[in-house]
Design a protein around this motif. Structure first.
Motif, PDB file in Angstrom:
ATOM      1  N   CYS A 167       0.638  -1.037  -0.176  1.00  9.45           N
ATOM      2  CA  CYS A 167       0.228  -0.128   0.036  1.00  9.45           C
ATOM      3  C   CYS A 167       0.806   0.780   0.461  1.00  9.45           C
ATOM      4  CB  CYS A 167      -0.688   0.357   0.868  1.00  9.45           C
ATOM      5  SG  CYS A 167      -1.744   1.252   1.133  1.00  9.45           S
ATOM      6  N   LYS A 195       0.303   3.966   0.383  1.00 13.13           N
ATOM      7  CA  LYS A 195      -0.172   5.403   1.514  1.00 13.13           C
ATOM      8  C   LYS A 195       0.830   4.741   2.780  1.00 13.13           C
ATOM      9  CE  LYS A 195      -3.765   7.256  -0.737  1.00 13.13           C
ATOM     10  NZ  LYS A 195      -4.465   8.841  -1.114  1.00 13.13           N
ATOM     11  N   CYS A 196      -0.573   2.884   3.445  1.00 18.77           N
ATOM     12  CA  CYS A 196      -0.055   3.119   4.940  1.00 18.77           C
ATOM     13  C   CYS A 196       1.232   1.934   5.324  1.00 18.77           C
ATOM     14  CB  CYS A 196      -0.705   2.278   5.507  1.00 18.77           C
ATOM     15  SG  CYS A 196      -1.184   0.641   4.986  1.00 18.77           S
ATOM     16  N   LYS A 231      -8.224  -0.174   3.786  1.00 17.47           N
ATOM     17  CA  LYS A 231      -8.634   0.837   4.813  1.00 17.47           C
ATOM     18  C   LYS A 231      -8.430   2.312   3.972  1.00 17.47           C
ATOM     19  CE  LYS A 231      -7.083  -0.858   8.633  1.00 17.47           C
ATOM     20  NZ  LYS A 231      -6.583  -1.408  10.226  1.00 17.47           N
ATOM     21  N   CYS A 232      -7.166   2.812   3.564  1.00 10.35           N
ATOM     22  CA  CYS A 232      -6.910   3.778   3.422  1.00 10.35           C
ATOM     23  C   CYS A 232      -8.015   4.411   1.855  1.00 10.35           C
ATOM     24  CB  CYS A 232      -4.929   3.526   2.396  1.00 10.35           C
ATOM     25  SG  CYS A 232      -4.383   3.432   3.551  1.00 10.35           S
ATOM     26  N   ARG A 233      -8.544   3.686   1.269  1.00 11.35           N
ATOM     27  CA  ARG A 233      -9.332   3.699  -0.086  1.00 11.35           C
ATOM     28  C   ARG A 233     -10.615   4.510   0.640  1.00 11.35           C
ATOM     29  NH1 ARG A 233     -10.298  -1.060  -4.230  1.00 11.35           N
ATOM     30  NH2 ARG A 233     -11.162   0.738  -5.278  1.00 11.35           N
ATOM     31  N   LYS A 234     -10.824   3.437   1.607  1.00  9.83           N
ATOM     32  CA  LYS A 234     -11.759   4.743   2.290  1.00  9.83           C
ATOM     33  C   LYS A 234     -11.837   5.673   2.918  1.00  9.83           C
ATOM     34  CE  LYS A 234     -14.490   0.184   4.411  1.00  9.83           C
ATOM     35  NZ  LYS A 234     -14.095  -0.637   5.572  1.00  9.83           N
ATOM     36  N   GLN A 235     -10.487   5.748   3.573  1.00  8.41           N
ATOM     37  CA  GLN A 235     -10.322   6.972   4.317  1.00  8.41           C
ATOM     38  C   GLN A 235     -10.370   8.276   3.213  1.00  8.41           C
ATOM     39  OE1 GLN A 235      -6.933   6.506   6.507  1.00  8.41           O
ATOM     40  NE2 GLN A 235      -7.969   5.500   7.956  1.00  8.41           N
ATOM     41  N   SER A 236      -9.750   7.959   1.655  1.00  7.51           N
ATOM     42  CA  SER A 236      -9.236   9.116   0.774  1.00  7.51           C
ATOM     43  C   SER A 236     -10.806  10.068   0.218  1.00  7.51           C
ATOM     44  CB  SER A 236      -8.119   8.600  -0.264  1.00  7.51           C
ATOM     45  OG  SER A 236      -8.961   8.127  -0.772  1.00  7.51           O
TER      46      SER A 236
END
Lengths: 132, 132
Positions: A87, A89-90, A127-132
DNA sequence: TTATCATATTAGAATAATTCTTGTCAAGTA
DNA sequence: TACTTGACAAGAATTATTCTAATATGATAA
């Protein structure tokens, strides 16, 4: 627990704790992750011991040192050939246990003797897809 | 020389020297390699300038930061999709400019949104093969 | 079981790559 | 010209990792 160390690998309590932590661990931990975890059981644990043990395990072929993360080394107790999905992002990493046929011609390798390969897939985790 | 920086990238003499060094460079240099080279022309060059410039170029998408070498970051002015062949002995890196079809199923990627991939081939370069 | 010995452990110092800070400077602009 | 913005330089700070040296311990052989 799986067998580690080929022959002359002295099994000390500290090492057992490190091995326990690594065994079956799919999180691709860093030396610090390992240190922090093992510290709970061994408050006197030293970073040097972690690095020494990891180095011994790497030399005996029981773990892999991953250079995926630019910040620090990560370690993988899974030494079977596999690839990674990272990922961006994270920085979480998941395994891809599959063979890909990478036919590369001798002309392309310019005299190199190929001994292996590793594919890094880059992406964004759920998880990161949801946050952006 | 190729165009670098998207818009607001101030072209100073120091930066031009760095860009000159990078332009067409296939050696995948480290920050230190760049610093040492540019130092010849600019004896007052600071490491900070090298890192700042590399960071600006990375952000504008003009160079890639490679995490192949566990010791240090290496930089690649070639941002076209390509892969790398790494000598496990001398750590030299050569480019593989070819597409490989890596069909990966949505089941395999477990919810990740894939944005790219990079293949590392490991081998022993002709020079190192002779020596062993 | 005990003595021995090689090796592991530890704390902390040392190193190396990278980042941060701060003051100064220079280019472009009002 | 004065102002603003961003670049430069020097060195301090940070972080991951390795090294050092003294002590402790597991494995082995008597």
């Amino acid at each position: 627990m799986r067998k580690y160390g080929n022959g002359k690998f002295k099994l000390t309590p500290q090492r057992i704790a490190i091995l326990d932590y690594l065994d079956g661990n799919r999180s691709h931990p860093s030396a610090e992750d390992i240190y922090k975890s093992v510290l709970k059981r061994f408050p006197t644990m030293s970073f040097a011991t972690v690095y020494n043990t990891l180095d011994a395990l790497r030399k005996s072929g029981d773990i892999l040192e991953l250079t995926i993360d630019p910040e620090k080394k990560r370690f993988d107790p899974d030494t079977k050939l596999h690839h990674h999905l990272i990922c961006i992002k994270c920085k979480s990493i998941v395994d891809i246990h599959r063979k890909f046929s990478l036919n590369i011609t001798s002309k392309e390798v310019g005299g190199f003797e190929i001994v292996g390969n590793h594919i890094e897939f880059y992406g964004i985790c759920p998880k990161c897809r949801k946050q952006s």
